[in-house]
Structures are given as C-alpha cells and as structure tokens.
Write an enzyme that holds these catalytic residues in place. Sequence first.
Site, PDB file in Angstrom:
ATOM      1  N   ASP A   1      48.437  -3.547 148.930  1.00 13.94           N
ATOM      2  CA  ASP A   1      48.914  -4.220 147.727  1.00 13.94           C
ATOM      3  C   ASP A   1      48.124  -3.766 146.506  1.00 13.94           C
ATOM      4  O   ASP A   1      46.929  -4.019 146.399  1.00 13.94           O
ATOM      5  CB  ASP A   1      48.787  -5.732 147.900  1.00 13.94           C
TER       6      ASP A   1
ATOM      7  N   ASP B   1      53.758  -1.807 140.637  1.00 10.28           N
ATOM      8  CA  ASP B   1      53.337  -2.731 141.687  1.00 10.28           C
ATOM      9  C   ASP B   1      53.991  -2.364 143.009  1.00 10.28           C
ATOM     10  O   ASP B   1      55.215  -2.265 143.097  1.00 10.28           O
ATOM     11  CB  ASP B   1      53.715  -4.160 141.288  1.00 10.28           C
TER      12      ASP B   1
END
Length: 465
Positions: A139, A344
């Site tokens: 992440d 992201d």
Amino acid sequence: MTLFSLFLYLLLSRTSSCREIQEVDRSSHPVLRLPLYHVGGGSHSLQALDSSPSPSPSFLESLALDEERVKFLNSRLDGNNATTKIHHVTTSISKGSESWIDEKSVNVPLNPGIPIGISNFYTKIGLGTPPTYHNVIMDTGSSFSWIQCEPCLVYCHPQAGARFDPSTSKTYQKLPCGTSQCSSLKVATLNSPMCTTSNTCIYSATYGDQSFSIGYLSKDSLTFGSESLPGFVFGCGQDNNGLFGKSAGLIGLGKDSLSMLSQLSTKYGRVFSYCLPTSTFLGRTGSGGFLSIGTVSNSAYKFTPMLAEYRDSTLYFVKLSAIYLSGKPLAVGSSGYSSPTVIDSGTTISRLSAPVYSALKQGFVDIVSSKFKIAPSFSILDACFYATFDEISTAIPSVELIFQGGADLRLAPHNIVLEVEKGTSCLAFASSSSMVIIGNTQQQTFDITYDVESSKIGFAAGGCR
C-alpha cells in the site's frame, strides 16, 4: 467482541531503535525484487492459497469499499481525523502470564475504512529468526506496516497461512514508549501511541469502525528470499478486524520514517518501483507483477515531479496536466486540473475532477454508443454499455493521461474499461469533488518508479502483463 481493547501487562523487552535513514552513494545500492500478485483472482489469489476459503466480495461490493478508501484519503487532507466518539472498553483477556486489560474510556479517531479486499495487490515477506513467510498487502497510501501475531489475545481476521508467532523468533523485541519510533506513530498511523503500565508501546492503526489493527510496536528481522535485514519496526497485531481479506497484514510504502521504504533506505535507497499485473473480476487475471526496492535503470521512464502537500506529507502527489481522448485534449480549462492529485495503489477506480470527468465521459459515450447500447450505471460507474470486454475493446478510443514535465500514461483497453458483470462493461473512471486519484486500474502493466530521493515519479509501458 469489543472493538478497541488496550493495555497489555507484560515484561518489557530491551530498548533498541531502528536504523536511521542515511544519505549514501545511490550507485552502491543493490536492488531487491519481489513477485507481486492480485489478491482476488487466479491461481495466486489469497483465496486460492487459503485452506478454508470463504466467498470473495463481489465487484459491486468492492466498488463500495473503494468509495470508503477515497473518503479516507480525502479525510487526510480535510483534517477530519479528529476523535468523534468515545468507546468504553471493559475487557479482560488472560492467557498464562499475559493479560490484555483496559477498564478506561479510550478516545479513538473514526476514519473511513481502507478496503483491503479484492482490489489490491500482495507480496510475501519473511519475519523473525528463523523467518516465517506471510502474504501482505502492498500500500503506497500507508506508512505503517503490521502483521497479525500470536497469541492474538483479542481477535485476528481469517488469513491465508499461519499467523506470525514472535515466540519462535530469536530476534523479536517489543519497543518501549520512550523510543523515537513510538513517538513517530502519530504521523505514521494518524493515531497517538499508548502505553501499557509496563511501558510497552501500543500502536493503533484505525481505518474506520470496521477496519483496524492494535498491538505491540515491535522489531525483528525482515527477510526477502536469502536477504535478511535486522531491526525492522512493525506492528505485531493482537486485535485486528475489518476489510483485510485473507492477507496477513500490510506493508506501508509511504514517505514517513516508519514506512518499509524509509527503513530499508540505508541499504537500498529511497527508491522503489512496481508493476501491477492485470486483473478483472470475470476470470481474466494477469501474472508477472513485481515490487522492486532500489534504483532500477530503465531508459523508457518518463518522469514527473513528486509534489509536496503540506496537509499530508506521506502520500505521493503529482500534477495531472491534461487528458487526451482519441488524440485530442479534453475541452477543459486549467482550473479542471487544479485539484491535488495522488497516485495510490490501493484505490481501484481513478477519480477525476467533476469538469474533467464530465468531458471524458461525454466524449467516451459519444464514440462508443455508436456501436453498443448504453447500459444502466453500475455503482459509481455511470458510463456503461451492453458488451463484453472483448467486444468493447475494439471500439474503445485512446485515452492518455498527461502529467507535468511530459510524463504520460497511454492507457490500454484494460486500463480504460472494466467488464463489471457478464455482458456489461463500464468506463473505469469516476467523478470526485475534491482529491484526484490515479488508481490501480489505470496503473496496471506499467512499470512505475517512485524516486523519493530525487522527488520524481516515472512511468514506462510494458512492465508486466
């Protein structure tokens, strides 16, 4: 089950600290390369690796979770991470000489949940001496790494494979509250650290009222293949619940000092790259994705500056300058590209400012509707057609995302359209009223490098499939 259970009365481990970030000659840095897989599909999915699989969320459910992810990212810029509710915890759980007890009121920030389900990508890491191996989500929107740990005194969500057992590691240590790493938790997790009465540092990584991890701030050896790195600081989760799929935990690649990238920077530099393999939700899953830590030489990279954002210094911001449809720029003024733009890995569907999305949607519909019938909206996707991906892929106009400095993403059909259910395909973009997000659907198969040392992000086509 009580949601937030704190204060674990145990003997302290001896104090130590992780290695400081050092500026060294980048040419001397080795490169660490790991395979990267999509969580939800194919023979490498976490469902396939689980000995007792449960049904995966549907794509409709995953889009709802994606909205929660976007709310979470927006809240970090809006400053809405303040405590909004008090949880009264009166839990006592004992196991041998250990007990996790709290009979106090605890203030906990309630942020929207991070969806760690079928829309994300994972790799495998080793922890401990000797190492045991665990599947963890990658992440770029997080700066703290944690993993589910035995004895799991409160709760652990179901995962593929065994949980990490600190008692089997010769090098495992808990960190006291006085360490710099404990003090750094506020920035890394958005929550202040807490202490047991015996002065052990407790982290609280909360992502909403359904997603959180709480446990000991710890350190141990981190292993990739034959490479072992001592002193890696991470969270040893004793109370973990929410939308984490079958993963064992999460590795954070944000810019904060506690992120895995920062902790490995002494040896590998503050540079990483990845290629997300293709993934759809109707059986088409690619392979060959990777995560590389360290500088990789690739003359095909086109770079854009990595921008600073004072409201959140841990995310990766860039400047989206234009979008081209069928070789022509969208008829949108410069104000349409003025919103903060973040790249992201954990967001599935890219979000564009309302005027930019409106122009892209209208132009796309005008072209594709000449060949396929318009279908109803599917959750957040409102440019849909009655067509399979293979059918519509021949009619999709070209789409290019242009960034400051000339870097671009020339999207392939699988980056533009998703077959959301059998016989229905939709444009894989949505509108945003605030932050612009370049999600993982648009990133798939590109080799993307994050050069934090030089403050730039590079794109190269054909990194994987």
